[in-house]
Design a protein around this motif. Structure first.
Motif, PDB file in Angstrom:
ATOM      1  N   GLN A   1       5.339  -3.184   8.190  1.00  0.00           N
ATOM      2  CA  GLN A   1       4.418  -2.425   8.550  1.00  0.00           C
ATOM      3  C   GLN A   1       3.786  -1.168   7.979  1.00  0.00           C
ATOM      4  OE1 GLN A   1       6.410  -3.846  10.506  1.00  0.00           O
ATOM      5  NE2 GLN A   1       7.512  -1.666  11.927  1.00  0.00           N
ATOM      6  N   ASN A   2       4.966  -0.866   7.778  1.00  0.00           N
ATOM      7  CA  ASN A   2       5.407   0.541   6.893  1.00  0.00           C
ATOM      8  C   ASN A   2       5.267   0.796   5.602  1.00  0.00           C
ATOM      9  OD1 ASN A   2       6.269   1.430   9.647  1.00  0.00           O
ATOM     10  ND2 ASN A   2       8.092   1.181   9.744  1.00  0.00           N
ATOM     11  N   LEU A   3       5.256  -0.394   5.009  1.00  0.00           N
ATOM     12  CA  LEU A   3       5.649  -0.648   3.430  1.00  0.00           C
ATOM     13  C   LEU A   3       4.381   0.878   2.544  1.00  0.00           C
ATOM     14  CD1 LEU A   3       6.274  -1.622   0.773  1.00  0.00           C
ATOM     15  CD2 LEU A   3       5.072  -3.414   1.485  1.00  0.00           C
ATOM     16  N   ASN A   4       3.044   1.006   3.376  1.00  0.00           N
ATOM     17  CA  ASN A   4       2.275   2.054   2.146  1.00  0.00           C
ATOM     18  C   ASN A   4       2.826   3.330   2.708  1.00  0.00           C
ATOM     19  OD1 ASN A   4       0.581  -0.415   1.438  1.00  0.00           O
ATOM     20  ND2 ASN A   4      -1.117   0.367   3.678  1.00  0.00           N
ATOM     21  N   GLN A   5       3.391   3.921   3.848  1.00  0.00           N
ATOM     22  CA  GLN A   5       3.321   4.934   3.880  1.00  0.00           C
ATOM     23  C   GLN A   5       4.737   5.115   3.026  1.00  0.00           C
ATOM     24  OE1 GLN A   5       2.667   3.217   6.477  1.00  0.00           O
ATOM     25  NE2 GLN A   5       2.285   4.025   8.081  1.00  0.00           N
TER      26      GLN A   5
ATOM     27  N   VAL B   1      15.848   6.043  -0.442  1.00  0.00           N
ATOM     28  CA  VAL B   1      16.141   4.811  -0.772  1.00  0.00           C
ATOM     29  C   VAL B   1      15.751   3.979   0.629  1.00  0.00           C
ATOM     30  CG1 VAL B   1      18.027   3.108  -1.454  1.00  0.00           C
ATOM     31  CG2 VAL B   1      18.090   5.085  -2.263  1.00  0.00           C
ATOM     32  N   PHE B   2      15.210   3.135   0.640  1.00  0.00           N
ATOM     33  CA  PHE B   2      14.214   2.269   1.736  1.00  0.00           C
ATOM     34  C   PHE B   2      15.040   0.799   1.587  1.00  0.00           C
ATOM     35  CE2 PHE B   2      12.064   5.764   1.364  1.00  0.00           C
ATOM     36  CZ  PHE B   2      11.531   6.910   2.794  1.00  0.00           C
ATOM     37  N   ILE B   3      15.235   0.163   2.405  1.00  0.00           N
ATOM     38  CA  ILE B   3      15.279  -1.790   2.544  1.00  0.00           C
ATOM     39  C   ILE B   3      14.241  -1.866   2.863  1.00  0.00           C
ATOM     40  CG2 ILE B   3      16.438  -3.433   3.074  1.00  0.00           C
ATOM     41  CD1 ILE B   3      19.117  -2.081   2.738  1.00  0.00           C
ATOM     42  N   VAL B   4      13.395  -3.074   2.820  1.00  0.00           N
ATOM     43  CA  VAL B   4      12.174  -3.400   3.432  1.00  0.00           C
ATOM     44  C   VAL B   4      12.059  -4.543   3.596  1.00  0.00           C
ATOM     45  CG1 VAL B   4       9.364  -3.610   2.887  1.00  0.00           C
ATOM     46  CG2 VAL B   4      10.255  -1.368   1.838  1.00  0.00           C
ATOM     47  N   ASP B   5      12.163  -5.106   4.876  1.00  0.00           N
ATOM     48  CA  ASP B   5      11.591  -6.241   4.628  1.00  0.00           C
ATOM     49  C   ASP B   5      10.669  -6.777   5.998  1.00  0.00           C
ATOM     50  OD1 ASP B   5      13.053  -5.234   7.580  1.00  0.00           O
ATOM     51  OD2 ASP B   5      14.625  -5.625   7.272  1.00  0.00           O
ATOM     52  N   LYS B   6      10.129  -7.778   6.426  1.00  0.00           N
ATOM     53  CA  LYS B   6       9.493  -8.186   7.649  1.00  0.00           C
ATOM     54  C   LYS B   6       9.429  -6.705   8.733  1.00  0.00           C
ATOM     55  CE  LYS B   6       9.446 -12.879   7.284  1.00  0.00           C
ATOM     56  NZ  LYS B   6       9.544 -14.533   7.587  1.00  0.00           N
ATOM     57  N   LYS B   7      10.659  -6.941   9.398  1.00  0.00           N
ATOM     58  CA  LYS B   7      10.944  -5.511  10.728  1.00  0.00           C
ATOM     59  C   LYS B   7       9.759  -4.485  10.491  1.00  0.00           C
ATOM     60  CE  LYS B   7      15.782  -7.310  11.903  1.00  0.00           C
ATOM     61  NZ  LYS B   7      16.715  -6.572  11.813  1.00  0.00           N
ATOM     62  N   ASN B   8       9.629  -3.818   8.749  1.00  0.00           N
ATOM     63  CA  ASN B   8       9.181  -3.073   8.658  1.00  0.00           C
ATOM     64  C   ASN B   8       8.260  -2.785   7.742  1.00  0.00           C
ATOM     65  OD1 ASN B   8      10.767  -2.925   6.765  1.00  0.00           O
ATOM     66  ND2 ASN B   8      12.141  -1.628   6.088  1.00  0.00           N
TER      67      ASN B   8
ATOM     68  N   VAL C   1       3.922  -3.741  -5.763  1.00  0.00           N
ATOM     69  CA  VAL C   1       4.929  -4.014  -4.925  1.00  0.00           C
ATOM     70  C   VAL C   1       4.831  -5.179  -3.902  1.00  0.00           C
ATOM     71  CG1 VAL C   1       5.906  -2.163  -3.245  1.00  0.00           C
ATOM     72  CG2 VAL C   1       5.240  -1.310  -5.113  1.00  0.00           C
ATOM     73  N   SER C   2       3.582  -4.642  -3.147  1.00  0.00           N
ATOM     74  CA  SER C   2       3.390  -6.294  -2.717  1.00  0.00           C
ATOM     75  C   SER C   2       3.787  -7.503  -2.959  1.00  0.00           C
ATOM     76  CB  SER C   2       2.488  -6.114  -1.429  1.00  0.00           C
ATOM     77  OG  SER C   2       2.125  -4.827  -0.940  1.00  0.00           O
TER      78      SER C   2
ATOM     79  N   LYS D   1      11.606  -9.166   0.988  1.00  0.00           N
ATOM     80  CA  LYS D   1      12.946  -8.224   1.241  1.00  0.00           C
ATOM     81  C   LYS D   1      13.159  -7.792   0.305  1.00  0.00           C
ATOM     82  CE  LYS D   1      17.358  -7.412   3.614  1.00  0.00           C
ATOM     83  NZ  LYS D   1      17.986  -7.693   4.486  1.00  0.00           N
ATOM     84  N   GLY D   2      13.329  -6.053  -0.225  1.00  0.00           N
ATOM     85  CA  GLY D   2      13.675  -6.158  -1.542  1.00  0.00           C
ATOM     86  C   GLY D   2      14.057  -4.483  -0.599  1.00  0.00           C
ATOM     87  N   VAL D   3      14.273  -3.680  -2.472  1.00  0.00           N
ATOM     88  CA  VAL D   3      14.787  -2.396  -2.000  1.00  0.00           C
ATOM     89  C   VAL D   3      13.682  -1.418  -2.540  1.00  0.00           C
ATOM     90  CG1 VAL D   3      16.984  -0.112  -2.199  1.00  0.00           C
ATOM     91  CG2 VAL D   3      17.293  -3.050  -1.785  1.00  0.00           C
ATOM     92  N   LEU D   4      13.410  -0.657  -2.011  1.00  0.00           N
ATOM     93  CA  LEU D   4      12.084   0.642  -3.225  1.00  0.00           C
ATOM     94  C   LEU D   4      13.071   2.136  -2.633  1.00  0.00           C
ATOM     95  CD1 LEU D   4      10.600  -1.240  -2.126  1.00  0.00           C
ATOM     96  CD2 LEU D   4       8.365   0.387  -1.648  1.00  0.00           C
TER      97      LEU D   4
END
Length: 347
Positions: A191-195, A182-189, A158-159, A168-171
């Motif tokens: 740090q929460n990617l693993n969770q 559904v999550f949108i991952v970018d630089k703001k969050n 994923v990383s 940036k991407g959609v998980l």
């Protein structure tokens, strides 16, 4: 016409569901209807497919809520022979059964396949719905209309995908619906990617897709009938769903808002590219979720939003679908059983 609907459970149906709108319109025409859940099939020793079903009275009900109230509270329960029905519409959401009854969706499709083999028109075609039980089905459509996608349970994969797409991407879960998980991952969050990955992969695989900037304006839900966008009197069954919260989910069940909007040239081209696959698989009724010129999801189990489209436009889309079902019954009789269920599904 005798028309049966297979839903998750009758008690969980809601008044704004497409299924209820279709049933109410059919009831107003005097058609004989039946509803039953995924766990209500019966395979007799004789080989007949039966079910314990609620059988509502035909008639012109005041609105969807009135019809649902009758269905859930007053309609008698009867043991029906499924094969006696002209059409069975499969209108359940497998994602709703993921944690409590994971056996129910695949089992119901096996019963539905038997009903189709015995001569009932089953929509969408249950043999191909078996292949479409999760979002990997989406990957069979042309690459031109799909966002870049990775399906995995490994955090490092994923990383790596996110790094390839500007971080940036959609998980989202491989099996799910209604914007759940559904999550949108970018630089703001980030740090929460693993969770986020742990949360999604707890029950299976995760999908990570490239983020499409046009998604900031929501997505376009386009209903297709017989593989092509449903159009009545020059108006397409289409609406824009946009987020009303900071989590960016545009699904109506997740708090999104809906505005009537006709598909533009890019959306129509995406729908055109999807048509051959939908037709080949016997996907009678589907919902395409389009962002710009890309399709982000295809819904073939229980595509919804039809009641919203009708209420916003004043166009009787569900009536057109009932017209088409009546036509299919006539075609089946004219061809004396020589057409396969898959062909009848999209002819």
């Amino acid at each position: 016409m005798k028309l049966a609907f297979v839903v998750n459970r009758i008690e969980t149906e809601q008044a704004d569901y497409t299924t209820i709108r279709l049933a109410r319109k059919a009831a107003a025409r005097g058609h004989e209807l039946a509803f039953f859940g995924l766990a209500d099939f019966i395979y007799e020793s004789s080989g007949r497919i039966c079910a314990m079903a609620s059988v509502p009275e035909p008639g012109d009900y005041a609105d969807d809520a009135a019809y649902l109230d009758h269905l859930q509270n007053d309609a008698p329960e009867k043991r029906i022979v499924v094969e006696d029905y002209d059409i069975v519409m499969l209108r359940s959401d497998p994602a709703d059964e993921l944690t409590t009854r994971p056996w129910a969706p695949p089992s119901s499709l096996l019963f539905a396949q038997l009903a189709a083999a015995h001569g009932t028109i089953v929509l969408n075609d249950p043999s191909h719905l078996t292949d479409a039980q999760n979002k990997t089905y989406f990957q069979h459509f042309p690459e031109e209309v799909r966002p870049a996608t990775c399906i995995t349970r490994h955090a490092d994969e994923v990383s790596a995908f996110l790094e390839e797409h500007d971080g940036k991407g959609v998980l989202k879960p491989l099996q799910g619906s209604g914007g759940q998980g559904v999550f949108i991952v970018d630089k703001k969050n980030r740090q929460n990617l693993n969770q986020i990955i742990e949360s999604i992969t707890r029950d299976g695989y995760a999908i990570v897709q490239e983020y499409l900037p046009a998604a900031a304006e929501g997505d376009l839900r386009v209903i297709t009938l017989n593989g092509r966008p449903l159009q009545v009197d020059g108006t397409f069954a289409s609406l824009r769903r946009s987020s009303t919260t900071e989590d960016h989910r545009s699904n109506l069940s997740a708090g999104g808002k809906a505005d009537l909007e006709q598909p533009d040239e890019a959306a129509m081209r995406a729908a055109e590219m999807c048509a051959p696959k939908l037709i080949d698989d016997g996907m009678y009724l589907a919902g395409l979720d389009i962002v710009g010129d890309r399709m982000i999801e295809v819904n073939v189990d229980s595509p919804g939003a039809l009641s919203y489209m009708e209420d916003l436009s004043g166009v009787d889309f569900s009536g057109a679908i009932i017209d088409d079902l009546e036509r299919k019954v006539r075609l089946k009789k004219n061809y004396s059983g020589t057409l396969s269920n898959r062909h009848l599904a999209v002819v």
